[in-house]
Design an enzyme around this catalytic site. Structure first.
Site, short mmCIF file in Angstrom:
data_model
loop_
_atom_site.label_atom_id
_atom_site.label_comp_id
_atom_site.label_asym_id
_atom_site.label_seq_id
_atom_site.Cartn_x
_atom_site.Cartn_y
_atom_site.Cartn_z
N GLU A 276 0.77 -1.16 0.00
CA GLU A 276 -0.17 0.05 0.05
C GLU A 276 0.83 1.23 0.01
OE1 GLU A 276 -3.43 0.00 -0.50
OE2 GLU A 276 -2.90 -2.19 -0.74
N TRP A 279 1.95 1.67 -3.43
CA TRP A 279 0.72 2.24 -4.49
C TRP A 279 0.70 3.81 -4.32
CZ3 TRP A 279 -2.36 0.90 -8.16
CH2 TRP A 279 -2.74 -0.41 -8.43
N TRP A 307 -20.04 10.48 -21.31
CA TRP A 307 -20.31 10.86 -19.78
C TRP A 307 -21.75 11.49 -19.81
CZ3 TRP A 307 -17.66 7.77 -16.85
CH2 TRP A 307 -16.17 7.81 -17.19
N ASN A 342 -10.96 2.57 2.41
CA ASN A 342 -10.50 2.40 1.10
C ASN A 342 -11.63 1.42 0.17
OD1 ASN A 342 -8.32 2.85 -0.87
ND2 ASN A 342 -8.04 0.90 -0.87
N TRP A 360 -15.48 11.00 -13.87
CA TRP A 360 -14.77 11.02 -12.62
C TRP A 360 -14.40 12.30 -12.09
CZ3 TRP A 360 -9.79 12.88 -12.69
CH2 TRP A 360 -9.21 13.03 -14.07
N TRP A 383 -9.21 7.71 -8.72
CA TRP A 383 -10.15 7.90 -9.35
C TRP A 383 -10.25 7.54 -11.11
CZ3 TRP A 383 -15.50 8.82 -8.60
CH2 TRP A 383 -15.64 9.28 -7.35
#
Length: 477
Positions: A276, A279, A307, A342, A360, A383
């Site tokens: 993590e 990331w 969209w 998360n 997004w 996102w």
């Protein structure tokens, strides 16, 4: 002896602060400086709770610096103007800063460095907020990675720098300083009624010790369960630099090295936690190498994605009134506490982009307003991952909010905590209360459409519509 300026930004601590540590070892006077950057404050949509968190951290930082013999100098204004005043006031010998990798910070720091160097003043920058910098983790051809796994594999082969410890004692020249400014002083409204975090180095240390001593052993299995305290919750402290990422990694490695052969589960949990941290650095690297991602799709074919926008539906998403209990619990947790689990972040982001077909960027901006742990790179990367517009995507990855809830909140503990109108709903209906008969709704005292909304979309048909839109986009491309 001319003083050294140590400019604090995302490193509000004294332990293992690289710039402060090296400045304190020079025997020169040190001016620890924090600037309330009026331009950045104006740009940030963050809720006032984040600025109060920062104020907490600054109060403790000021006290900690005093124990070293120094004084935290606080100024308010445009960054370049403040540094011009500092140069005129002190004629320092050097400016020491810890590097920041986000686009606004890179441009700002380049301008400040140019100002100091044009005045014959040395500028020294240091690695501090990451373990491996974006230019250190590259492919064999010297290119940036855009897929996490090979990035992580290369990252893990690089040596991890150890913590430096606390700085030496130093003195700060006599000079004027402003006060610590929180949300009220900065005219930032606090709309989050129950902030989940208090700022400061000691708070970060306390939370980290609790995680290491108890929860890390079950992190791999517990990190996806929002109804339990299964994560470290260190993200806001990393954002503001109240804790050193080197300290976290070093403690994890030390714990790994102390394990016996029979503690494989704990070893796997520690490894997952380190993943993590990687990331976070992966997204720092991606945004560093592709700064256009601040407001555009990494996969530019999504520029043609059809969209939609429906203000009523978007407001229902923001307020946690979608009729999908896990989505609603997550959004209400965010609105109430300034934090969201998360796993639930992924679900609510997928719901907005795939079920509701909303861009997004709308969700990214709302998270930026509410999350106390917001890091631009991680928010943008998360996102774009959810919307499949970013790096390392599976375009047709669509989270089913009901199945996610059944898997990760099976008894509805998390849902019932944040959506109290569902407390009386039986477990077999907690993930789909609209499936109860009118009699069953009356029996549990919760009427769908009155006490809790009907689902605002049908997941099956919404998923089909997204796939159709994606297919049309690919054909146009």
């Amino acid at each position: 002896m001319r003083p050294i300026i140590v400019w604090f930004r995302r490193d509000l601590r004294i332990d293992d602060n690289t710039a402060l540590y090296h400045a304190s070892k020079t025997s020169a006077p040190v001016v620890p400086l924090f600037i309330f950057d009026t331009e950045l404050i104006k740009r940030l949509p963050s809720d006032g709770a984040a600025f109060d968190f920062q104020a907490d951290a600054l109060r403790e930082l000021k006290q900690s610096i005093a124990t070293l013999g120094g004084n935290l100098i606080l100024r308010h204004g445009k960054v370049l103007d403040v540094h011009k005043w500092i140069i005129q006031e002190l004629q320092p010998s050097a400016l020491f800063i810890n590097r920041d990798y986000e686009p606004y910070a890179i441009e700002r720091d380049a301008q400040v460095a140019k100002l100091y160097q044009s005045n014959g003043i040395e500028v020294k920058t240091f690695k501090d907020i990451v373990l491996q910098e974006p230019h250190e983790v590259l492919t064999g051809e010297g290119r940036p990675y855009v897929v996490f796994t090979p990035f992580a594999n290369t990252w893990k082969r690089l040596p991890t720098p150890p913590p430096l410890g606390k700085p030496a004692v130093f003195r700060t020249p006599d000079m004027t300083s402003g006060g610590i400014l929180g949300a009220t002083e900065l005219k930032k409204s606090v709309r989050i009624p129950e902030p989940a975090f208090k700022g400061g180095e000691s708070e970060a240390r306390k939370m980290w010790k609790a995680f290491l001593s108890r929860r890390i052993s079950e992190y791999e299995s517990g990190r996806n369960t929002p109804g339990i305290d299964g994560t470290s919750r260190m993200s806001p402290y990393l954002r503001f630099g109240c804790v050193s990422v080197r300290r976290l990694a070093n403690d994890c490695r030390s714990l790994q090295n102390s394990l016996s052969k029979g503690e494989a589960t704990l070893g796997a949990s520690i490894g997952k936690y380190i993943d993590e941290l990687i990331w976070r650095e992966f997204y720092q690297s991606v945004l560093f190498h592709f700064p256009r991602l601040l407001d555009s799709n990494y996969r530019q074919e999504f520029d043609r994605m059809p969209w939609k926008f429906n203000e009523k539906l978007f407001e229902a998403w923001k307020k946690g009134r979608t009729g999908f209990p896990l989505v609603d619990a997550g959004m209400r947790e965010l609105n109430r506490t300034g934090w969201m689990h998360n796993r639930v972040r992924m679900v609510v982001a997928s719901f907005l982009t795939k079920d509701m077909m909303h861009d997004w960027r709308l969700g990214e901006k709302y998270f930026e307003e509410k999350l106390m742990d917001i890091e631009t790179a991680s928010n943008n990367g998360g996102w774009q991952w959810a919307a499949s517009t970013g790096v390392d995507p599976r375009p047709l990855r669509i989270f089913n909010p009901r199945l996610q809830a059944e898997r990760f909140d099976p008894d509805g503990a998390y849902i019932k905590h944040y959506v109290p109108e569902l407390k009386g709903v039986p477990v077999k209906f907690i993930h789909a209360p609209h499936e109860m008969t009118p009699m069953e709704q009356n029996e549990c005292g919760m009427i769908v459409g009155k006490d809790y909304p009907e689902p605002i979309v049908d997941h099956a048909s919404a998923s089909a519509a997204y796939k159709k839109g994606f297919s049309q986009m690919k054909q146009k491309t």
